[in-house]
Design an enzyme around this catalytic site. Structure first.
Site, PDB file in Angstrom:
ATOM      1  N   HIS A  42       0.828  -1.213   0.000  1.00  0.00           N
ATOM      2  CA  HIS A  42       0.000   0.000   0.000  1.00  0.00           C
ATOM      3  C   HIS A  42       0.856   1.253   0.000  1.00  0.00           C
ATOM      4  O   HIS A  42       1.980   1.280   0.516  1.00  0.00           O
ATOM      5  CB  HIS A  42      -0.998  -0.002   1.166  1.00  0.00           C
ATOM      6  CG  HIS A  42      -0.405  -0.053   2.542  1.00  0.00           C
ATOM      7  ND1 HIS A  42       0.001   1.076   3.212  1.00  0.00           N
ATOM      8  CD2 HIS A  42      -0.174  -1.098   3.389  1.00  0.00           C
ATOM      9  CE1 HIS A  42       0.441   0.743   4.419  1.00  0.00           C
ATOM     10  NE2 HIS A  42       0.362  -0.562   4.551  1.00  0.00           N
ATOM     11  N   ASP A  62       0.076   4.384   1.284  1.00  0.00           N
ATOM     12  CA  ASP A  62      -0.026   5.347   2.385  1.00  0.00           C
ATOM     13  C   ASP A  62       0.746   4.896   3.617  1.00  0.00           C
ATOM     14  O   ASP A  62       1.029   3.714   3.797  1.00  0.00           O
ATOM     15  CB  ASP A  62      -1.492   5.594   2.746  1.00  0.00           C
ATOM     16  CG  ASP A  62      -2.201   4.333   3.225  1.00  0.00           C
ATOM     17  OD1 ASP A  62      -2.021   3.269   2.589  1.00  0.00           O
ATOM     18  OD2 ASP A  62      -2.945   4.398   4.222  1.00  0.00           O
ATOM     19  N   ASP A 112       6.351   0.819   6.716  1.00  0.00           N
ATOM     20  CA  ASP A 112       5.006   0.269   6.552  1.00  0.00           C
ATOM     21  C   ASP A 112       4.198   1.293   5.754  1.00  0.00           C
ATOM     22  O   ASP A 112       3.690   2.250   6.306  1.00  0.00           O
ATOM     23  CB  ASP A 112       4.388   0.039   7.932  1.00  0.00           C
ATOM     24  CG  ASP A 112       2.941  -0.420   7.875  1.00  0.00           C
ATOM     25  OD1 ASP A 112       2.485  -0.841   6.801  1.00  0.00           O
ATOM     26  OD2 ASP A 112       2.263  -0.338   8.920  1.00  0.00           O
ATOM     27  N   GLU A 135      -4.768   2.192   3.074  1.00  0.00           N
ATOM     28  CA  GLU A 135      -4.841   0.940   3.839  1.00  0.00           C
ATOM     29  C   GLU A 135      -4.915   1.219   5.328  1.00  0.00           C
ATOM     30  O   GLU A 135      -5.615   0.525   6.068  1.00  0.00           O
ATOM     31  CB  GLU A 135      -3.619   0.081   3.513  1.00  0.00           C
ATOM     32  CG  GLU A 135      -3.648  -1.329   4.111  1.00  0.00           C
ATOM     33  CD  GLU A 135      -3.023  -1.430   5.503  1.00  0.00           C
ATOM     34  OE1 GLU A 135      -3.127  -2.498   6.120  1.00  0.00           O
ATOM     35  OE2 GLU A 135      -2.441  -0.423   5.983  1.00  0.00           O
ATOM     36  N   GLU A 136      -4.192   2.234   5.759  1.00  0.00           N
ATOM     37  CA  GLU A 136      -4.065   2.496   7.190  1.00  0.00           C
ATOM     38  C   GLU A 136      -5.333   3.047   7.826  1.00  0.00           C
ATOM     39  O   GLU A 136      -5.420   3.142   9.055  1.00  0.00           O
ATOM     40  CB  GLU A 136      -2.903   3.469   7.440  1.00  0.00           C
ATOM     41  CG  GLU A 136      -1.535   2.954   6.998  1.00  0.00           C
ATOM     42  CD  GLU A 136      -1.010   1.823   7.859  1.00  0.00           C
ATOM     43  OE1 GLU A 136      -1.745   1.367   8.763  1.00  0.00           O
ATOM     44  OE2 GLU A 136       0.126   1.395   7.638  1.00  0.00           O
ATOM     45  N   ASP A 170       3.704  -6.702   3.505  1.00  0.00           N
ATOM     46  CA  ASP A 170       3.194  -5.753   4.499  1.00  0.00           C
ATOM     47  C   ASP A 170       3.285  -6.330   5.903  1.00  0.00           C
ATOM     48  O   ASP A 170       2.445  -6.063   6.757  1.00  0.00           O
ATOM     49  CB  ASP A 170       1.747  -5.374   4.162  1.00  0.00           C
ATOM     50  CG  ASP A 170       1.248  -4.177   4.977  1.00  0.00           C
ATOM     51  OD1 ASP A 170       2.095  -3.456   5.536  1.00  0.00           O
ATOM     52  OD2 ASP A 170       0.027  -3.971   5.058  1.00  0.00           O
ATOM     53  N   HIS A 224       4.202   2.751  13.241  1.00  0.00           N
ATOM     54  CA  HIS A 224       3.151   3.679  13.687  1.00  0.00           C
ATOM     55  C   HIS A 224       3.594   4.541  14.847  1.00  0.00           C
ATOM     56  O   HIS A 224       2.761   5.181  15.497  1.00  0.00           O
ATOM     57  CB  HIS A 224       1.850   2.935  14.037  1.00  0.00           C
ATOM     58  CG  HIS A 224       1.213   2.247  12.873  1.00  0.00           C
ATOM     59  ND1 HIS A 224      -0.058   1.702  12.935  1.00  0.00           N
ATOM     60  CD2 HIS A 224       1.652   1.991  11.614  1.00  0.00           C
ATOM     61  CE1 HIS A 224      -0.363   1.157  11.776  1.00  0.00           C
ATOM     62  NE2 HIS A 224       0.665   1.319  10.961  1.00  0.00           N
TER      63      HIS A 224
END
Length: 483
Positions: free
Chosen positions: A76, A78, A115, A145-146, A169, A457
């Protein structure tokens, strides 16, 4: 000299550094999507870019692989945009400030976006190397995706011929994932009533927390700053009269919040002294509770100013504190089939108090659909009981285990042959797009993998350079064996 100039594999890190200079947080993916399209044009590759900015790039098989079944490589576009307080960066406009620290690539004071930028970098490096041996390739880059796998949900996949998918991922090298939880987003809102009053403003902050990914790290029992602030305010309300002016915490629903704060109004300086004493006691109590999982919790207070303010009406404040104390949060069920696997959880990730609305956004996850909906029902009951409303969005399915998987067996064999190590085959509580892809492509065989990438994150995110090279070798060899 570019930061990643000396890193290997050279093309992978070159593309990753390019990506890091393009702002690409969720809902801000047009620029990175266009970058991928420009790459395809420059390399004379067929591509599709849809209205949501999802991109598919096609590459023909290398010589001798023309009859092989296509392989889908997917990641992904984003990233989660988190930063340390005081870091001067605008994620909508600025690139990341990369630096190398031993075996790790990091970003100064922010998330790195490994990520899932590393998946994009791997895929572009493969497409850019005509010396590699491989079947026909279908490279799929999804958006958002996030924030609920929105790109994968909306994407038309009818152009794909492949039924074997590599999802890059995952963030632990040598662990191949074969199933994952489903999830949804829930936003709970309560109407706010305010009154004007006079007093002394104090800001209360809960901080010092580690945070983390609300799927892969929810089992570590780290403190949730939003939940803790609710507990702190509730405890104070039993001893000190105060009114609430503002509250906020967290940045992303799928990131365990590290900070939360509130501005309250006290009647006197003496009450301020009692406030500080009480907060010190609460800090020590919480540090003891979280001594193994989140030992550096801080609770601070600071006098701001004295004067008139519009604060929450008493009944509104009571409802909000009731909500924060009664809301479910964290692990709800553990799997009875797979030891140590979280089955159902939720994370209160964003809290905001505006002039007329109080809201909390949750990421709900479960590998059992009925339990995912049961948690959503509990949030609905609590919110509506208090006179509020709830919005459910981004509902995505679980990725179910496939008993007979060529991809799983071939990948494990390749890893074993290359490195002389036995890989682990696991399920994960975090969500992956494989469930949505499997629902759209009948008979799809998926596996998810990736290099070591720690504390995703969070601003502590760091990507292992050596592991990135190792996974590159695995990916190249795997494609070579799929003749």
């Amino acid at each position: 000299m570019r930061v990643c100039e000396q890193l290997k594999p050279k093309k992978v890190f070159a593309y990753f550094e390019d990506i890091c200079q393009i702002p690409h947080g969720s809902r801000n993916t047009k620029a990175i999507s266009d970058y991928c399209v420009s790459f395809a044009k420059d390399h004379n590759l067929k591509y599709i870019q849809d209205e949501d900015n999802n991109v598919v790039i096609f590459k023909d098989a290398s010589a001798g692989y023309e009859a092989s079944e296509p392989i889908i490589i997917q990641g992904h576009l984003d990233m989660v945009c988190e930063k340390e307080s005081g870091v001067d960066i605008d994620f909508e406009k600025d690139g990341l400030r990369l630096y190398v620290d031993g075996d790790f690539l990091k970003a100064e004071g922010t998330t790195l976006g490994g990520d899932d930028g590393i998946a994009v970098a791997y895929a572009l490096a493969i497409l850019d190397d005509d010396s590699l041996e491989h079947p026909p390739l279908e490279i799929v880059f999804t958006v958002d995706e996030e924030i609920g796998m929105l790109g994968a949900e909306s994407m038309d996949l009818s152009m794909l011929k492949g039924r074997k998918l590599l999802n890059i991922d995952s963030d632990e090298e040598g662990i191949f994932l074969t199933s994952c939880a489903g999830g949804l987003q829930a936003e709970c809102k309560l109407a706010v009533s305010r009154i004007e009053t006079e007093g002394i403003q104090y800001e209360i902050k809960v901080g010092g927390l580690q945070g983390g990914h609300s799927g892969s790290e929810i089992n570590k029992e780290r403190g949730n700053a939003i939940w803790l602030l609710g507990r702190v305010l509730d405890a104070l309300s039993k001893d000190i009269p105060f009114a609430i002016e503002s509250m906020e915490g967290g940045l992303k629903d799928n990131a365990i919040p590290r900070d939360a704060k509130a501005v309250i109004l006290l009647e006197s300086e003496d009450a301020g002294k009692d406030l500080c004493d009480n907060l010190q006691d609460l800090e020590q109590r919480l540090r003891k509770e979280f001594q193994s999982s989140d030992p550096n919790i801080t609770i601070s207070c600071q006098k701001i100013q004295e004067g008139k303010s519009f604060v929450l009406h008493g009944s509104t404040a009571s409802k909000i504190l009731f909500f924060l104390r009664m809301m479910p949060n964290g692990i709800q069920h553990m799997s009875m089939d797979i030891e140590g696997l979280v089955e159902t959880s939720l994370n209160a990730g964003i809290m905001r108090l505006t002039e007329d609305t109080f809201s909390v956004c949750f990421a709900v996850r479960s590998s059992v659909t009925s339990r995912k909906m049961e948690v959503a029902d509990r949030l609905t009951f609590l919110t509506e009981f208090l006179g509020g409303e709830i919005t459910i969005a981004g509902d995505y399915p679980a990725w179910e285990y496939k008993a007979d998987s060529v991809m799983r067996e071939r990948m494990a064999e390749t890893y074993r042959d290359l490195f002389g190590e036995e890989p682990k085959i696991e399920a994960i509580h975090a969500g992956l797009e494989c469930g949505l892809f499997s629902g759209k492509l009948q008979g799809l065989d998926c596996i998810s993998f990736g290099p070591n990438n720690y504390d995703i994150h969070t601003p502590k995110e760091r990507l292992s350079i050596s592991s990135t090279e190792k996974i590159w070798k695995l990916l190249v060899e795997f494609l070579k064996r799929m003749k």
